[in-house]
Scaffold this motif. Sequence first.
Motif, short mmCIF file in Angstrom:
data_model
loop_
_atom_site.label_atom_id
_atom_site.label_comp_id
_atom_site.label_asym_id
_atom_site.label_seq_id
_atom_site.Cartn_x
_atom_site.Cartn_y
_atom_site.Cartn_z
N ILE A 70 0.86 -1.09 0.02
CA ILE A 70 0.04 0.12 0.03
C ILE A 70 0.76 1.15 -0.06
O ILE A 70 1.78 1.28 0.75
N SER A 71 0.57 2.14 -0.98
CA SER A 71 1.28 3.27 -0.86
C SER A 71 0.39 4.56 -0.86
O SER A 71 -0.62 4.58 -1.32
N TYR A 72 0.72 5.58 -0.08
CA TYR A 72 -0.09 6.54 0.34
C TYR A 72 0.39 7.92 -0.15
O TYR A 72 1.64 8.26 -0.08
N VAL A 73 -0.41 8.83 -0.85
CA VAL A 73 -0.12 10.01 -1.17
C VAL A 73 -0.98 10.99 -0.45
O VAL A 73 -2.04 11.19 -0.61
N PRO A 74 -0.39 11.59 0.52
CA PRO A 74 -1.08 12.55 1.56
C PRO A 74 -1.25 13.99 0.97
O PRO A 74 -0.65 14.26 -0.28
N GLN A 75 -2.03 14.75 1.63
CA GLN A 75 -2.45 16.25 1.13
C GLN A 75 -0.93 16.94 1.32
O GLN A 75 -0.18 16.51 2.24
N VAL A 90 13.18 12.66 -2.58
CA VAL A 90 11.71 12.28 -2.23
C VAL A 90 11.38 10.88 -2.75
O VAL A 90 10.70 10.25 -2.14
N VAL A 91 11.40 10.98 -4.02
CA VAL A 91 11.06 9.76 -4.69
C VAL A 91 11.69 8.36 -3.96
O VAL A 91 11.23 7.26 -3.71
N LEU A 92 12.87 8.42 -3.77
CA LEU A 92 13.60 7.39 -3.25
C LEU A 92 13.42 7.11 -1.90
O LEU A 92 13.42 5.71 -1.26
N MET A 93 12.51 7.99 -1.18
CA MET A 93 11.95 7.66 -0.07
C MET A 93 10.81 6.39 -0.07
O MET A 93 10.64 5.74 1.01
N GLY A 94 10.35 6.48 -1.25
CA GLY A 94 9.11 5.49 -1.41
C GLY A 94 9.98 4.06 -1.03
O GLY A 94 9.58 3.32 -0.18
N PRO A 95 10.89 3.35 -1.90
CA PRO A 95 11.52 2.39 -1.76
C PRO A 95 12.16 2.21 -0.44
O PRO A 95 12.27 1.15 0.07
N GLY A 96 12.90 3.19 -0.07
CA GLY A 96 13.63 3.30 1.04
C GLY A 96 12.72 2.89 2.33
O GLY A 96 13.14 2.36 3.23
N ALA A 97 11.15 3.50 2.42
CA ALA A 97 10.56 2.91 3.57
C ALA A 97 10.20 1.50 3.56
O ALA A 97 9.80 0.97 4.62
N LYS A 98 10.28 0.92 2.28
CA LYS A 98 9.93 -0.60 2.36
C LYS A 98 10.98 -1.43 2.67
O LYS A 98 10.79 -2.72 2.78
N ALA B 168 3.08 8.84 5.46
CA ALA B 168 3.26 7.94 4.51
C ALA B 168 4.39 6.71 4.92
O ALA B 168 4.10 5.61 4.54
N ALA B 169 5.10 7.36 5.86
CA ALA B 169 6.08 6.20 6.58
C ALA B 169 5.28 4.97 7.17
O ALA B 169 5.69 3.91 7.04
N GLY B 173 4.53 0.80 6.55
CA GLY B 173 5.09 -0.19 7.43
C GLY B 173 6.21 0.12 8.41
O GLY B 173 6.63 -0.72 9.10
N VAL B 174 6.69 1.46 8.44
CA VAL B 174 7.54 1.91 9.32
C VAL B 174 7.01 2.27 10.65
O VAL B 174 5.89 3.00 10.53
N ASN B 175 7.69 1.79 11.74
CA ASN B 175 7.26 2.07 12.94
C ASN B 175 7.49 3.55 13.38
O ASN B 175 8.68 3.62 13.96
N THR B 176 7.04 4.54 12.70
CA THR B 176 7.41 6.00 13.13
C THR B 176 7.42 6.27 14.51
O THR B 176 8.32 7.11 14.76
N TRP B 177 6.53 5.83 15.30
CA TRP B 177 6.63 6.36 16.71
C TRP B 177 7.88 5.87 17.58
O TRP B 177 8.80 6.55 17.94
#
Lengths: 254, 280
Positions: A70-75, A90-98, B168-169, B173-177
Amino acid sequence: MTEWALKAERLTLGYGRRALFRDLSFEVARGAILGIVGPNGSGKTTLLRTILGLLRPLAGVAHWQAGLSISYVPQRERIDRTIPVTVLEVVLMGPGAKAPALHRTGRADRESADRALARLGIESVGRTLFRNLSTGQQQRALLARALATDPDVLVLDEPTAGMDVASEAITMEFLRDLNRTRHVTILIVTHLLPLVLNLATSMMLVGSQSILHGPIDDVLHEDRLTALYGVPVHLGVVAGRRTLVVNRGNQPHV
Amino acid sequence: MSSIEATSPMFEPVFMRVALLASITIGASLSVLGVYLVIRRVVFLGLVVANAATLGAALAEAVGVATEIPSLALAVGTAVALGGVESSNRVSAESLMGWAYAAASSATVLVLSSTTGDSTHTLSLLFGNILAVEGADVVGLTVIAIVILLVQWLFARRFLLVTFDPDAATVAGVNTWRWSMALNLLIGISAAAAVQSTGALLTFALLTLPAMAALLATSSVRATFATAAALGIVLPSIGLAFSFYLDLPAGPATVALLALSVPLAAMNRDAESPQDRPPH
């Protein structure tokens, strides 16, 4: 039977002890495009944050099919703009988060980010600071970040806020193409009903105390929309596309 | 004679060399962590944590035990507790931090005034005295600074991610807290380690002003952290030199230099090329 991507069971949501909606039960099918629409302040974002797990429900449960990415695009307003990050970062943060916390950006990540930037038509601004982009470009950069993770589900909160008409049309066409070619399930929250009128396959109308959910043809009725928005709303079809007319006094607003 | 003694009479006294090393290690770690505080718009967390560390030391003095552990415990506890506070419709997180600052600083003065008649010692706890740092303290400060900078270097991407877009983090699945708490923990530890040498004011200044100046003067993440660290190392060293040659108090001289760096950085930003500015 259609496979579901999201299932909510007896969901009650709100803040503190104040419930906005009670006992919501619904499913979102895989491959659907769901428009979550309602007037400002109706509780759309609260609903979205609850189903994304960002807000704890007061009761009940909302869960995603196991294994879905699941990917989220916030306001855009929720994004910090003091950090001097480039669009590529910024774009690299997407794969980085996973990836695991100690993961270092590699060639595959960069290629994935470059592809996402190219698909959104903003490859030329990869080295530009995110905060220096126009509103529309920032929104597309956030969309590219989500796309770089190759998601099964894309959730967007007011994705065209601040965009001009051309950028808005390009973004909507891009989402339609993404759904058609890659079967990505898409959830879009917007206060602009016309935005999803010809895109969504199902609709969730968020009113002051109730939510109506179903296939778009079942949900879209003039009397329901008139009650929801508090002004006379007329639906029609022009050149094969749904249109919406709001009567404010004697001046129709298309 | 070592080379450092040969270049300046300022470094002839051992206490000046020790003070320089202490200011370098404290300045480096606080200024790097401060970048996150400024970006997250919680600079007052730095002030509250610094004062909580001082209160911990004051309470320890009052009951006659070593100051390090109580100071650390109170600083870390405050950083973790207040780091999770969110604004409500009635009270903003910033207001709560203001309340915590007022409570911690008044409690410190009350504890100290009721347990010691030595005003010099009280002032030393409140405002610190970098010139009184001992060699053994510098070893501890250096170890803490190295660990903090290493953790920051290893996990900088994760810390940036949860700072830039925590929602978004979380969805990814990132444990942001947990990562936010880890960051607050590092801030609490570094503030507690620093506060007895530098005092609450300089600790707060090092946590916020180099980061502010760096964010104003630079246009990349790496440059922001590097510039903040450089300012956090160089300006306290210059402050020590002012103290030595002009007979000024080292802490306030350093804070004045750090404060001056912010408008200078803003002037540099005003001079940046038009294409670097956001479109209207």
